[in-house]
Design a protein around this motif. Structure first.
Motif, PDB file in Angstrom:
ATOM      1  N   ASP A   1      14.897 -76.663 -65.012  1.00 50.15           N
ATOM      2  CA  ASP A   1      13.944 -77.732 -64.745  1.00 50.15           C
ATOM      3  C   ASP A   1      13.476 -77.650 -63.308  1.00 50.15           C
ATOM      4  N   VAL A   2      12.477 -76.835 -63.068  1.00 43.65           N
ATOM      5  CA  VAL A   2      12.022 -76.654 -61.688  1.00 43.65           C
ATOM      6  C   VAL A   2      10.892 -77.627 -61.395  1.00 43.65           C
ATOM      7  N   THR A   3      10.701 -77.908 -60.097  1.00 43.79           N
ATOM      8  CA  THR A   3       9.619 -78.811 -59.705  1.00 43.79           C
ATOM      9  C   THR A   3       8.589 -78.066 -58.862  1.00 43.79           C
ATOM     10  N   ILE A   4       7.453 -78.763 -58.663  1.00 46.93           N
ATOM     11  CA  ILE A   4       6.323 -78.147 -57.970  1.00 46.93           C
ATOM     12  C   ILE A   4       6.229 -78.704 -56.559  1.00 46.93           C
ATOM     13  N   GLY A   5       6.142 -77.835 -55.557  1.00 40.06           N
ATOM     14  CA  GLY A   5       6.114 -78.292 -54.159  1.00 40.06           C
ATOM     15  C   GLY A   5       4.719 -78.287 -53.562  1.00 40.06           C
ATOM     16  N   GLU A   6       4.480 -79.285 -52.691  1.00 42.08           N
ATOM     17  CA  GLU A   6       3.223 -79.361 -51.935  1.00 42.08           C
ATOM     18  C   GLU A   6       3.526 -79.030 -50.482  1.00 42.08           C
ATOM     19  N   ASN A   7       2.563 -78.560 -49.761  1.00 41.56           N
ATOM     20  CA  ASN A   7       2.685 -78.315 -48.318  1.00 41.56           C
ATOM     21  C   ASN A   7       3.985 -77.629 -47.895  1.00 41.56           C
ATOM     22  N   PRO A   8       4.360 -76.551 -48.560  1.00 42.46           N
ATOM     23  CA  PRO A   8       5.624 -75.905 -48.195  1.00 42.46           C
ATOM     24  C   PRO A   8       5.653 -75.407 -46.753  1.00 42.46           C
ATOM     25  N   GLU A   9       4.467 -75.119 -46.170  1.00 43.65           N
ATOM     26  CA  GLU A   9       4.450 -74.620 -44.786  1.00 43.65           C
ATOM     27  C   GLU A   9       4.984 -75.675 -43.827  1.00 43.65           C
ATOM     28  N   VAL A  10       4.800 -76.947 -44.219  1.00 42.11           N
ATOM     29  CA  VAL A  10       5.226 -78.041 -43.348  1.00 42.11           C
ATOM     30  C   VAL A  10       6.563 -78.602 -43.818  1.00 42.11           C
ATOM     31  N   ASP A  11       6.630 -78.854 -45.126  1.00 39.19           N
ATOM     32  CA  ASP A  11       7.810 -79.552 -45.654  1.00 39.19           C
ATOM     33  C   ASP A  11       8.943 -78.619 -46.055  1.00 39.19           C
ATOM     34  N   GLY A  12       8.684 -77.316 -46.061  1.00 47.35           N
ATOM     35  CA  GLY A  12       9.712 -76.376 -46.489  1.00 47.35           C
ATOM     36  C   GLY A  12       9.921 -76.446 -47.993  1.00 47.35           C
ATOM     37  N   MET A  13      11.016 -75.858 -48.454  1.00 47.82           N
ATOM     38  CA  MET A  13      11.288 -75.804 -49.886  1.00 47.82           C
ATOM     39  C   MET A  13      12.460 -76.713 -50.210  1.00 47.82           C
TER      40      MET A  13
END
Ligand code: SER
Length: 645
Positions: free
Chosen positions: A152-164
């Motif tokens: 059950d994976v999720t989708i990330g936004e703004n990884p450059e700022v918020d990381g993973m």
């Protein structure tokens, strides 16, 4: 699974999905003078995205040889190579996102057995100003496919700022990452260029171990994310949804929705070994052993030596394939890269203590490794080995003396004149001098080097123009005809033998023309006949010959052939036979860089002879183009002597 097996498996998989499998195109693009080398799988397919029909249908797949010259100096780390193979499949207005993403998942996870826990993807976040929406379809589909495997994976936004965050395997990025066209990002695309958003696929070798890669890198103070420059995540493939075309004021939909998928074959192989060292995969085994034997050193034993191993492994593989595609080492265009690759490999060979001729032995190991898949290597084996050896020994003659000379002058920054002397006297490409200088922390005056080189080129051009005028001196009328005939021959040879034929030399007297060109075997009688027929037909058609002055870029863009070594922005003179235009248009026969002089129309070549008395033409003047001799001059170079008789 070996690299060769992965390639086969991919092609079989795509065949099963209805794709026609085509052989790799040449590393030298055909009919595409905008770029020196084929650098991606889609390049030879460009026109089919724009609506032209591929003769084999709407689904095509291949493994394409690629060369990226801009990466030469990056080579030496565990992942950069100049040459690589790109596995690709294309939909020319047929299937779209759904099929492509499902197949990719199926192939990578079920067929190759990659662990989905190590797999990541990125999708286009959308851009209102460009009028291109967010690609939620792709992101949602990837998520569903993960879920089918119980993840059950999720989708990330703004990884450059918020990381993973824990559990995120899919990320949205803007067009600086998730957009692809031959000319890069939306802003850099010329009008008419096709492109589109993409969804990229990444592999994380060992999540625990690889976090340290980031921590040790110079990006350690920034957040790590899938596209981080630390290289922890390796991009293994890219699915471009070629759906748009750049227009004067934005983007328009192409007449059809295309898919352009490209994956790094060698990257798949590295992922399957679960080792990020791309130069450790099996295709390098034999060549690596050869270098180990010759040097008595072991790959992986220490950092500097491993770096040298990698440079040699990459450069000689690239040079082997490039020579196989007809590009011999030389001073111009593509040829200069082959020269640079071999010379750079020789220098790194020296660092490993190899002082004997070795490049051809490494090349031979590559030919053995690849000959089943790339028959051209076996066919051109003699040429490849002899060109390697020739280039190496030429360079070795001066390398040691050149290094000594370099040491003498390297007490301070290097002047342009000194760098030019290193080139003239010791065959040191400027990039080599710059590299040696960088190792010592000093600089090279590149702009005064460029000036010295230009001045030298101008001087020798003035000299050769003088010589040529002399050659055509007096009533040089017949020489002028032979000069035009030389252009016709050049073009006819390319039509009959292939576009890889390059002019290597030309000499004209009032008796005959002589033309040297790169080609590695005897021409058959049939080929000679075809060449003669094409030329005599052009003579009969009495096509006009025009001279034009255009910029170097325009000449290149229109497809002018021939030897030319000028700087961008300069005006050059080209000669066309037929109706002036772009190469590939029906009424243009030939277009070459040339200073002239030439006849005004090809019919003039027939003038000056007399029809045989028994011909219906009576005694009207006529001449024919006839090849008198075709012979070898040196390995890979043939010579034709021909007359108008
Ligand atoms: N054209 C895309 C690339 O080179 C996919 O084939 O990445």
């Amino acid at each position: 699974m070996t690299t060769n097996e992965i390639r086969t498996k991919f092609l079989e998989y795509m065949k099963d999905k209805g794709h026609a499998i085509v052989p790799s195109a040449s590393l030298v693009p055909e009919n595409d003078p905008t770029t020196l080398f084929t650098g991606s799988g889609m390049q030879p397919m460009l026109r089919y995205f724009l609506g032209e029909q591929h003769p084999l249908g709407k689904r095509v797949a291949d493994s394409q040889k690629c060369f990226r010259s801009q990466d030469i100096e990056e080579v030496g780390d565990n992942r950069h190579t100049t040459f690589f193979e790109m596995l690709g499949n294309w939909s020319f207005g047929d299937y779209f996102k759904e099929e492509q993403i499902k197949w990719m998942w199926d192939f990578l996870i079920d067929e190759l057995n990659l662990n989905p826990k190590n797999f990541y993807t990125t999708c286009f976040k959308g851009n209102n100003a460009l009028g291109i929406p967010r690609d939620t379809f792709s992101a949602d589909l990837w998520q569903k496919l993960f879920a089918e495997k119980g993840l059950d994976v999720t989708i990330g936004e703004n990884p450059e700022v918020d990381g993973m965050k824990e559990g995120q395997h899919i990320f949205y990025y803007d067009e600086s990452k998730n957009w692809w066209s031959r000319s890069g990002k939306p802003g850099g695309m010329p009008e008419g260029e096709p492109g589109g958003p993409d969804t990229e696929m990444f592999y994380d070798f060992d999540p625990d171990l690889s976090k340290q890669i980031h921590a040790k890198s110079k990006w350690s103070s920034e957040v790590c994310h899938v596209n981080c420059d630390c290289g922890r995540f390796m991009e293994i493939g890219n699915n471009v949804f070629m759906q748009y075309k750049k227009t004067a004021n934005g983007f328009a939909e192409l007449p059809q929705m295309n898919v352009d998928h490209g994956s790094g074959l060698e990257r798949y192989a590295a992922a399957l070994r679960n080792d990020p060292d791309m130069l450790a995969i099996d295709v390098f085994d034999e060549p690596r052993k050869t270098i180990e034997e010759l040097s008595g050193k072991n790959y992986g034993a220490n950092e500097d030596e491993t770096y040298a191993f990698r440079v040699i492994l990459d450069h000689l593989r690239a040079a082997t394939f490039l020579i196989g595609d007809g590009i011999l080492p030389g001073n111009k265009d593509q040829m200069y890269y082959v020269r640079r690759l071999i010379r750079r490999a020789v220098r790194f060979g020296n660092k490993l203590g190899i002082n004997e001729s070795f490049t051809k032995r490494v090349a031979d190991s590559y030919i053995e490794t690849y000959k089943k898949e790339y028959k051209v290597l076996e066919e051109k084996k003699d040429l490849i080995l002899s060109e390697m050896e020739k280039e190496e020994s030429k360079f070795r003659l001066t390398l040691e003396k050149g290094i000594k000379e370099f040491e003498k002058i390297a007490t301070k920054d290097i002047s342009g004149i000194d760098a030019f002397n290193l080139l003239q006297s010791y065959g040191f490409p400027i990039e080599l001098t710059e590299e040696l200088a960088a190792e010592r922390g000093i600089k090279v005056d590149r702009s005064s080097f460029d000036e010295a080189k230009k001045k030298h080129a101008e001087e020798s051009r003035t000299a050769s123009a003088g010589k040529f005028k002399g050659g055509l001196g007096g009533d040089g009328e017949i020489e002028t005809k032979y000069h035009t005939a030389t252009h016709l021959l050049h073009e006819a040879l390319r039509q009959v033998l292939g576009e890889h034929v390059l002019q290597k030399g030309s000499n004209i007297t009032s008796e005959r023309l002589r033309f040297d060109f790169s080609f590695d075997r005897k021409m058959t009688d049939d080929e000679k006949k075809k060449v003669e027929d094409i030329i005599n037909d052009v003579i009969k058609q009495d096509l006009p010959v025009h001279r034009e002055e255009v910029t170097y870029e325009e000449a290149r863009e229109r497809g002018a052939i021939g030897v030319f070594d000028e700087k961008y922005g300069e005006k050059v003179s080209i000669y066309t036979v037929g109706e002036p235009g772009k190469r590939g248009t029906a009424k243009l026969f030939s277009m070459e860089f040339c200073g002239g002089p030439h006849v005004n129309s090809t019919g003039e070549l027939a003038v000056g002879g007399i029809h045989p008395p028994d011909s219906s033409q009576g005694d009207k003047p006529y001449r024919h183009f006839v090849i008198q001799k075709e012979e070898a001059v040196s390995a890979g170079v043939r010579r034709i002597k021909a007359v108008l008789e």
